[in-house]
Design a protein around this motif. Sequence first.
Motif, PDB file in Angstrom:
ATOM      1  N   ARG A   1      90.749  34.139 -58.860  1.00 31.22           N
ATOM      2  CA  ARG A   1      89.852  32.976 -58.845  1.00 31.22           C
ATOM      3  C   ARG A   1      89.711  32.348 -60.236  1.00 31.22           C
ATOM      4  N   VAL A   2      89.786  33.164 -61.283  1.00 33.69           N
ATOM      5  CA  VAL A   2      89.588  32.600 -62.626  1.00 33.69           C
ATOM      6  C   VAL A   2      90.896  32.139 -63.265  1.00 33.69           C
ATOM      7  N   ARG A   3      92.025  32.594 -62.749  1.00 35.00           N
ATOM      8  CA  ARG A   3      93.303  32.297 -63.397  1.00 35.00           C
ATOM      9  C   ARG A   3      93.504  30.813 -63.718  1.00 35.00           C
ATOM     10  N   PRO A   4      93.255  29.854 -62.778  1.00 32.07           N
ATOM     11  CA  PRO A   4      93.487  28.442 -63.119  1.00 32.07           C
ATOM     12  C   PRO A   4      92.631  27.953 -64.291  1.00 32.07           C
ATOM     13  N   LEU A   5      91.488  28.595 -64.512  1.00 31.65           N
ATOM     14  CA  LEU A   5      90.633  28.202 -65.631  1.00 31.65           C
ATOM     15  C   LEU A   5      91.282  28.536 -66.967  1.00 31.65           C
ATOM     16  N   LEU A   6      92.153  29.537 -66.967  1.00 32.05           N
ATOM     17  CA  LEU A   6      92.804  29.985 -68.191  1.00 32.05           C
ATOM     18  C   LEU A   6      93.997  29.116 -68.581  1.00 32.05           C
ATOM     19  N   LEU A   7      94.542  28.398 -67.619  1.00 28.19           N
ATOM     20  CA  LEU A   7      95.758  27.624 -67.852  1.00 28.19           C
ATOM     21  C   LEU A   7      95.408  26.195 -68.247  1.00 28.19           C
ATOM     22  N   GLU A   8      95.729  25.840 -69.479  1.00 24.13           N
ATOM     23  CA  GLU A   8      95.347  24.517 -69.985  1.00 24.13           C
ATOM     24  C   GLU A   8      96.054  23.387 -69.252  1.00 24.13           C
ATOM     25  N   GLY A   9      97.137  23.697 -68.539  1.00 24.68           N
ATOM     26  CA  GLY A   9      97.834  22.666 -67.795  1.00 24.68           C
ATOM     27  C   GLY A   9      97.230  22.384 -66.434  1.00 24.68           C
ATOM     28  N   ASP A  10      96.360  23.267 -65.951  1.00 24.25           N
ATOM     29  CA  ASP A  10      95.759  23.069 -64.634  1.00 24.25           C
ATOM     30  C   ASP A  10      94.609  22.059 -64.698  1.00 24.25           C
ATOM     31  N   ALA A  11      94.413  21.353 -63.592  1.00 23.48           N
ATOM     32  CA  ALA A  11      93.385  20.300 -63.567  1.00 23.48           C
ATOM     33  C   ALA A  11      91.992  20.854 -63.813  1.00 23.48           C
ATOM     34  N   CYS A  12      91.736  22.096 -63.361  1.00 19.58           N
ATOM     35  CA  CYS A  12      90.397  22.668 -63.481  1.00 19.58           C
ATOM     36  C   CYS A  12      90.240  23.537 -64.728  1.00 19.58           C
ATOM     37  N   SER A  13      91.174  23.457 -65.656  1.00 19.46           N
ATOM     38  CA  SER A  13      91.127  24.238 -66.892  1.00 19.46           C
ATOM     39  C   SER A  13      89.744  24.212 -67.545  1.00 19.46           C
ATOM     40  N   TYR A  14      89.295  25.380 -67.984  1.00 19.26           N
ATOM     41  CA  TYR A  14      87.995  25.475 -68.665  1.00 19.26           C
ATOM     42  C   TYR A  14      87.948  24.545 -69.875  1.00 19.26           C
ATOM     43  N   LEU A  15      88.996  24.548 -70.683  1.00 19.03           N
ATOM     44  CA  LEU A  15      88.993  23.738 -71.903  1.00 19.03           C
ATOM     45  C   LEU A  15      89.017  22.245 -71.589  1.00 19.03           C
ATOM     46  N   LYS A  16      89.687  21.862 -70.508  1.00 23.07           N
ATOM     47  CA  LYS A  16      89.662  20.451 -70.103  1.00 23.07           C
ATOM     48  C   LYS A  16      88.257  20.041 -69.677  1.00 23.07           C
ATOM     49  N   ALA A  17      87.599  20.907 -68.914  1.00 22.26           N
ATOM     50  CA  ALA A  17      86.233  20.603 -68.482  1.00 22.26           C
ATOM     51  C   ALA A  17      85.295  20.545 -69.670  1.00 22.26           C
ATOM     52  N   LEU A  18      85.477  21.462 -70.597  1.00 23.22           N
ATOM     53  CA  LEU A  18      84.621  21.486 -71.785  1.00 23.22           C
ATOM     54  C   LEU A  18      84.817  20.215 -72.612  1.00 23.22           C
ATOM     55  N   ALA A  19      86.061  19.780 -72.750  1.00 27.31           N
ATOM     56  CA  ALA A  19      86.342  18.539 -73.482  1.00 27.31           C
ATOM     57  C   ALA A  19      85.713  17.340 -72.767  1.00 27.31           C
ATOM     58  N   ALA A  20      85.713  17.386 -71.425  1.00 30.55           N
ATOM     59  CA  ALA A  20      85.101  16.296 -70.660  1.00 30.55           C
ATOM     60  C   ALA A  20      83.596  16.248 -70.892  1.00 30.55           C
TER      61      ALA A  20
END
Length: 254
Positions: free
Chosen positions: A76-95
């Motif tokens: 469940r958490v794996r996509p959050l770790l991948l910066e290329g995924d739409a739901c990436s944690y870092l992408k959300a944080l940047a948003a």
Amino acid sequence: MTLGKTQTDRAALCRGRLEAFVVRARRVEAHSLAADWDALVTLADAPYTVTARGNGEAHVRQEYPAEEVVESAAARVRPLLLEGDACSYLKALAAVGYFCRNRPHDTQWVKAARAEWRTRTDPNAPREGGYQVMIGDDAEGWTAELDDRKLATAWIYGDVVHHDTDLLEEADPFGLSERFRAAVPLVASVMVMAIELLNYIRALHTDSLLGLPAELFEREVVLTSTCWEQVMRVFAAPVGTPAPADALSPFSEH
């Protein structure tokens, strides 16, 4: 104030990333490991007990959830770790940082959250905590060492959600148990950080700062029942009778 096209496009991109993250983070939040928040936070800190035995010896004990439970959480958490995924944690944080760019307190929170994320998840990021595992063979004269983050990464991407042969080859001398032991706190800490960011987004949404649809926080993200019961009409026809063209078309009378 009217936003320019570039700003409008940027806002739409950030909003889309937040929507993707919220759906994934709510799925993480619904995992059984997150049912007891205090226990999850404790798990992220790699808890252990030490009992002195005398003569300079001590008994160290760690007890973690079953591997199958942690494995499902890792998926469940794996996509959050991948910066290329739409739901990436870092992408959300940047948003979040984009929408809060004129709010110093929120900007500082985003900066601190990013630093913590990098420290906990990037195998090459410097840090003060963690541990190193060293092994060797007297007879053959070889030694090897890996830190807990690299062992954890090997379990996640080698044993569980992928089969990365390079990671497995590097971590194989340490065994599955050592890889799993390192991975549990990482998976738990990612869950904690994801849920904290989700709650931060909820608060910003309540303050009408993000423009996210309300149903995003209510839509179904996990199944609560896997039993299906339906009442339906039954039709019989000779073999070869064409099915209706679509869901709104009637069944053939022949």
